[in-house]
Design an enzyme around this catalytic site. Structure first.
Site, short mmCIF file in Angstrom:
data_model
loop_
_atom_site.label_atom_id
_atom_site.label_comp_id
_atom_site.label_asym_id
_atom_site.label_seq_id
_atom_site.Cartn_x
_atom_site.Cartn_y
_atom_site.Cartn_z
N GLY A 1 0.83 -1.18 0.00
CA GLY A 1 0.00 0.00 0.00
C GLY A 1 0.88 1.25 0.00
CB SER A 2 0.61 4.56 -1.56
OG SER A 2 0.90 4.03 -2.83
N GLY A 3 1.74 5.26 1.20
CA GLY A 3 1.64 5.91 2.50
C GLY A 3 2.80 5.60 3.43
CG HIS A 4 3.82 2.16 4.29
ND1 HIS A 4 3.21 2.43 5.49
CD2 HIS A 4 3.06 1.20 3.69
CE1 HIS A 4 2.13 1.65 5.62
NE2 HIS A 4 2.01 0.91 4.54
CE LYS B 1 4.82 -2.89 4.01
NZ LYS B 1 4.68 -2.80 2.54
CG ASP C 1 0.64 -6.19 1.41
OD1 ASP C 1 -0.28 -5.86 2.18
OD2 ASP C 1 1.34 -5.36 0.79
CG HIS D 1 -1.22 -0.37 7.59
ND1 HIS D 1 -0.54 -1.49 7.94
CD2 HIS D 1 -0.93 -0.11 6.29
CE1 HIS D 1 0.14 -1.93 6.88
NE2 HIS D 1 -0.07 -1.11 5.88
#
Lengths: 331, 214
Positions: A53-56, A104, A109, A219
């Site tokens: 996911g994006s945001g990391h 991860k 995922d 998250h």
């Protein structure tokens, strides 16, 4: 919600435009949302593909480049990418030596990458090996949960496996090294504030001004416990002790003090000083250190500590040249 | 006897998908709200994005066999949903498609076999068991009820109606459970007292099937 965005739905696509503009040595496939190393595929080099996911950020797109990843697939914010993205990346980076997927440990995922590996094997005959990172000691009862979450050690796996692949090691060797790094590392994090997913528009969780979440996930998942806010030296203790209780770190160790996205470097360095002090007292030899924002949780304030037990082989691979937007040395 | 021997046609199964699309759209906010309690607050958003993409795809592709219909549905979900729901629902429909093959109609037993293959696929993909507080709790009850009803001589419409009831019982059984899979499992006992959002969307799937075959 105050964010530097045009529209919540376009955050990931717009950010990829910026990544392409800022780093011309990378190649961005906007349709599949994949960041590639500019010179991929390289003949007979094992290809490294990660994603999530994006945001990391900078994970994973910021770790694409010489000595690290060949491709990174970007999902929606905090949502796994899809198998067709991963399959496309796998096909593109394969230089004939096979491809390693670095994943991860989150339910989505793992399943999406699993389907991608099946599809890649069926349709293009690419050999794929997989390493799933799961280093978060905050998740205690792995038997009755989805298992420990993959967090900080992912940065170490991508760096060390990337160096091994760059040196021409074969797929089985690179995969074994990646798994060894994962097994030799542990992490623990803390949140002082929540993060806000753009599409949701409001904070993921409520955290009063005078409390913190020990063991938070990247998250905003709940951790071990919510406790009164404490001084940096006490927080350091609450992060380091569970890690040292989980694995023996006597001997050379690589330490990462990672920011969650919303804490200034001033505080991260302050925290590193506290962590180093505790490690010295516990007899841990800090051979290398890394302080900064490497695996973040949007604008969450807080940090995480990752320790990796490193022998000479891992230290040499750690020191090998790397040239990515997020990590760069020896070049 | 003649009526009972009738199976599910390609047209009816297409209606199944369309009804599921409608139900997911209607319940989008509710599914997301359930997910915000024990997950990451995106189940309704993700499923709705996926089913919108399925509807758009079917509008232009018009599959001519049941196998093709479900392969299209499954692949579209896999490539648009992401997270855990994409591979799970994607696998569900892909397996139905493979099991059905190039036919335009399935009898009760054929549909039962396809649903069982789909359940087996989801079990293999997600590695959850009954009682883990997941979609498997609703799906297992529904498939067992459907196959049991067909074997007992029920019409395909009755079997689908019994499957709907069983899916709803399976859905409701998730409330007192502790989550052992997915993001909800990190909450441990704090997940008790909440419906599992995946079990709720699975119950909608069987509501849609009962409607389509009625």
């Amino acid at each position: 919600m105050k964010k530097l965005i045009n529209s919540p739905d376009d955050v990931v696509a717009d950010a990829l435009v910026g990544i392409a503009a800022a780093h011309p040595q990378l190649r961005v496939d906007h349709e599949h949302r994949i960041v590639y190393r500019g010179d991929t595929p390289r003949q007979n080099k094992v290809g490294l593909v990660s994603g999530g996911g994006s945001g990391h950020e900078p994970l994973h797109g910021g770790f694409v480049g010489a000595g690290m990843l060949d491709a990174a697939c970007a999902g929606e914010v905090f949502t796994s990418p899809t198998p067709d993205q991963m399959q496309e990346a796998t096909k593109v980076v394969d230089g004939g030596a096979g491809v390693l997927h670095i994943i991860k440990n989150y339910t989505g995922d793992v399943m999406n990458f699993e389907m991608a590996a099946e599809m890649a094997a069926e349709e293009s005959g690419v050999t794929v090996e997989t390493v799933v990172t799961n280093d978060d000691v905050a998740v205690q009862d792995s038997l009755y949960t989805a298992g420990r979450r993959g967090v900080g050690i992912t940065v170490f796996v991508e760096k060390i496996a990337g160096a091994a692949a760059e040196q021409g090691m074969d797929l089985a060797t690179v995969a074994a090294l990646a798994r060894r790094v994962n097994e030799s590392g542990r992490s623990m994090g803390v949140a002082l504030t929540s993060c806000t997913v753009p599409a949701a528009g409001k904070p993921t969780f409520e955290l009063p001004e005078d409390e913190m979440e020990i063991g938070v996930g990247i998250h905003g998942e709940p951790g071990r416990h919510r406790v009164p806010l404490a001084s940096a030296s006490e927080i350091a203790q609450q992060l380091v002790e569970p890690i040292l209780a989980d694995l023996d770190f006597t001997g050379d160790t690589i330490v990462m003090l990672n920011g969650m996205g919303g804490s200034p470097l001033l505080e991260l360095y302050l925290m590193y000083g506290e962590v180093k002090n505790l490690l010295d007292r516990a007899g841990v030899t800090v051979a290398r250190s890394l302080v900064g924002n490497y695996i973040t949780s949007l604008e969450m304030a807080g940090c995480s500590v990752t320790l990796l037990r490193a022998d000479d082989e891992l230290l040499t691979l750690w020191d090998a040249p790397v040239n990515t937007p997020g990590l760069r040395w020896g070049v | 006897m003649v009526a009972e021997a009738q199976g599910a046609t390609l047209g009816q199964l297409r209606v199944w998908i369309d009804s599921f699309h409608t139900l997911v759209a209607e319940q989008k906010a509710y599914l997301t709200e359930l997910d915000s309690a024990i997950g990451d607050a995106d189940h309704g958003i993700n499923m709705s994005r996926g089913m919108n993409a399925v509807a758009a795809k079917l509008d232009v592709s018009s599959p001519s066999t049941i196998g093709e219909l479900f392969k299209t549905v499954g692949m579209t979900l896999v490539s648009t949903v992401g997270g855990a729901s994409g591979p799970l629902y994607g696998t569900f429909f892909l397996r139905i498609g493979t099991s059905a093959g190039d036919v335009e109609e399935l009898d009760g037993s054929g549909l039962g076999t396809a649903l069982q293959a789909a359940l087996d696929g989801v079990l293999a993909r997600g590695k959850a068991q009954v009682g883990d507080k997941t979609m498997i709790d609703a799906l297992t009850s529904a498939v067992e009820a459907f196959r049991g009803a067909v074997q007992g001589g029920s019409s395909i419409a009755d079997a689908a109606s019994q499957a709907q009831d069983a899916a709803e019982r399976g859905r409701d059984s998730t409330t007192p459970l502790t989550a052992r899979k997915g993001r909800a499992s990190y909450l441990g006992e704090r997940s008790i007292g909440h419906l599992d959002p995946g079990a709720v969307s699975t119950a909608l799937l069987f509501t849609a099937l009962a409607k389509a075959l009625a």
